[in-house]
Write a protein that holds these residues in place. Structure first.
Motif, PDB file in Angstrom:
ATOM      1  N   ALA A  63       0.835  -1.201   0.000  1.00 20.30           N
ATOM      2  CA  ALA A  63       0.000   0.000   0.000  1.00 20.30           C
ATOM      3  C   ALA A  63       0.868   1.249   0.000  1.00 20.30           C
ATOM      4  O   ALA A  63       1.978   1.253   0.560  1.00 20.30           O
ATOM      5  N   PRO A  64       0.399   2.308  -0.647  1.00 23.02           N
ATOM      6  CA  PRO A  64       1.136   3.579  -0.600  1.00 23.02           C
ATOM      7  C   PRO A  64       1.421   3.995   0.837  1.00 23.02           C
ATOM      8  O   PRO A  64       0.566   3.881   1.710  1.00 23.02           O
ATOM      9  N   GLY A  65       2.651   4.455   1.065  1.00 20.46           N
ATOM     10  CA  GLY A  65       3.050   4.885   2.403  1.00 20.46           C
ATOM     11  C   GLY A  65       3.850   3.856   3.169  1.00 20.46           C
ATOM     12  O   GLY A  65       4.513   4.206   4.158  1.00 20.46           O
ATOM     13  N   MET A  66       3.796   2.580   2.745  1.00 20.44           N
ATOM     14  CA  MET A  66       4.615   1.559   3.403  1.00 20.44           C
ATOM     15  C   MET A  66       6.096   1.911   3.240  1.00 20.44           C
ATOM     16  O   MET A  66       6.529   2.361   2.183  1.00 20.44           O
ATOM     17  N   GLU A  67       6.878   1.687   4.287  1.00 22.26           N
ATOM     18  CA  GLU A  67       8.318   1.927   4.234  1.00 22.26           C
ATOM     19  C   GLU A  67       9.041   0.579   4.173  1.00 22.26           C
ATOM     20  O   GLU A  67       8.983  -0.208   5.106  1.00 22.26           O
ATOM     21  N   LEU A  68       9.704   0.327   3.056  1.00 23.92           N
ATOM     22  CA  LEU A  68      10.369  -0.957   2.820  1.00 23.92           C
ATOM     23  C   LEU A  68      11.876  -0.800   2.913  1.00 23.92           C
ATOM     24  O   LEU A  68      12.443   0.158   2.393  1.00 23.92           O
ATOM     25  N   SER A  69      12.525  -1.777   3.553  1.00 24.17           N
ATOM     26  CA  SER A  69      13.981  -1.801   3.610  1.00 24.17           C
ATOM     27  C   SER A  69      14.525  -2.365   2.305  1.00 24.17           C
ATOM     28  O   SER A  69      14.081  -3.410   1.830  1.00 24.17           O
ATOM     29  N   LEU A  70      15.499  -1.683   1.718  1.00 26.29           N
ATOM     30  CA  LEU A  70      16.121  -2.147   0.481  1.00 26.29           C
ATOM     31  C   LEU A  70      17.417  -2.902   0.733  1.00 26.29           C
ATOM     32  O   LEU A  70      17.927  -3.576  -0.157  1.00 26.29           O
ATOM     33  N   ASP A  71      17.965  -2.784   1.951  1.00 31.47           N
ATOM     34  CA  ASP A  71      19.297  -3.322   2.223  1.00 31.47           C
ATOM     35  C   ASP A  71      19.304  -4.621   3.023  1.00 31.47           C
ATOM     36  O   ASP A  71      20.300  -5.327   3.033  1.00 31.47           O
ATOM     37  N   GLY A  72      18.222  -4.923   3.723  1.00 33.14           N
ATOM     38  CA  GLY A  72      18.221  -6.116   4.559  1.00 33.14           C
ATOM     39  C   GLY A  72      16.891  -6.260   5.255  1.00 33.14           C
ATOM     40  O   GLY A  72      15.965  -5.488   4.996  1.00 33.14           O
ATOM     41  N   PRO A  73      16.757  -7.246   6.145  1.00 34.07           N
ATOM     42  CA  PRO A  73      15.475  -7.480   6.817  1.00 34.07           C
ATOM     43  C   PRO A  73      15.002  -6.252   7.582  1.00 34.07           C
ATOM     44  O   PRO A  73      15.780  -5.591   8.263  1.00 34.07           O
ATOM     45  N   ALA A  74      13.722  -5.936   7.436  1.00 35.56           N
ATOM     46  CA  ALA A  74      13.131  -4.849   8.202  1.00 35.56           C
ATOM     47  C   ALA A  74      13.028  -5.252   9.658  1.00 35.56           C
ATOM     48  O   ALA A  74      13.048  -6.432  10.004  1.00 35.56           O
ATOM     49  N   ALA A  75      12.943  -4.269  10.529  1.00 37.31           N
ATOM     50  CA  ALA A  75      12.840  -4.549  11.957  1.00 37.31           C
ATOM     51  C   ALA A  75      11.644  -5.446  12.235  1.00 37.31           C
ATOM     52  O   ALA A  75      10.541  -5.183  11.773  1.00 37.31           O
TER      53      ALA A  75
END
Length: 262
Positions: free
Chosen positions: A89-101
């Motif tokens: 969904a718009p607004g989600m913050e995705l990690s590009l470098d590794g696993p998200a918290a």
């Protein structure tokens, strides 16, 4: 019933603005950045991406040069996205470098089995019936005088004015008139699949619009080449006529129960 002799050229709307942010690992501050080769924006920081309208994981992975492609991007952000990689969904913050918290860190097999524009059966429904209260009539590949090369979709008999819903989340790539199909809509889903809704009496979306699963997009009708009011529902591998595949199988593989298709 339709006699699909027409062809249509899908128009592609420009994708929404891409947004990147970097989160300083020590201070926890967030800085908005323009689209660049984001993976090298700042050494020692975790680069993140803010999902924009119309984004898909494959588009983000390609544009941001994510190692391992969309599957790795999904696995690294499963805790943010959830169990269905289609539903970002718009607004989600995705990690590009590794696993998200807090990422659950699922396996590649999980991603392979997820419903992402494929025919793989999903644990939870990722599609809905395009019309309710319908009676199935002509089925996929039915033969007869009405179709030059066999029927390319599934027809459901419904009264004119019945609400037509987007079968799955996607982006509208065609919305307008076709000589054979009448008023029609084509929606792109994930990487590979397109759904087609024809013989409409009213169109309520425009090219470039993002649709949610089950969102009302039109009213059924009897426009184009028909013998009575119905919805012609088609699933394609491209936006163009001639690339159809079994729509009932597609619905079933996305968790939808379709009773007694004709």
């Amino acid at each position: 019933m339709s006699s699909p002799h027409g062809r249509h050229r899908a128009r592609r709307a420009p994708s929404g603005a891409r947004k990147l942010a970097t989160r300083a690992s020590a201070a926890g501050a967030t800085l908005a950045l323009p689209v660049i080769g984001a993976s090298t924006a700042f050494a020692g920081e975790d680069t993140t991406y803010i999902v924009a309208s119309g984004d898909t994981l494959s588009v983000i992975a390609a544009e941001q040069d994510v190692d391992g492609g969309w599957k790795t991007l999904y696995e690294n952000n499963r805790s943010v996205i959830g169990d269905d990689p289609d539903l970002i969904a718009p607004g989600m913050e995705l990690s590009l470098d590794g696993p998200a918290a807090g990422s659950a860190g699922g396996s590649a097999t999980d991603a392979d089995n997820a419903s992402y524009g494929t025919d793989t059966a999903a644990d939870e429904p990722t599609a809905v019936m395009p019309v309710d209260g319908s009676t199935p009539t002509a089925g996929y590949e039915a033969s007869g005088a009405h179709w030059e090369n066999g029927h390319t979709g599934q027809d459901w008999s419904v009264p004119v004015g019945t609400t037509v819903k987007a079968a799955a989340k996607g982006t509208v790539v065609e919305a307008g008139w076709d000589e054979s199909f009448g008023y029609q809509i084509v929606i792109k889903h994930g990487d590979q699949d397109y759904t087609h809704y024809a013989h409409l009496s009213q169109i309520d979306v425009s090219v470039g619009a993002t649709t949610g699963m089950g969102e009302a997009i039109a009213k059924s009708g009897a426009t184009g080449n028909v013998t009575g009011p119905h919805l012609h529902f088609e699933v394609r591998t491209t936006p163009e006529y001639g690339s159809a595949k079994d729509p009932v199988a597609w619905l079933k593989n996305h968790g939808v129960t379709v009773s007694n298709p004709a």
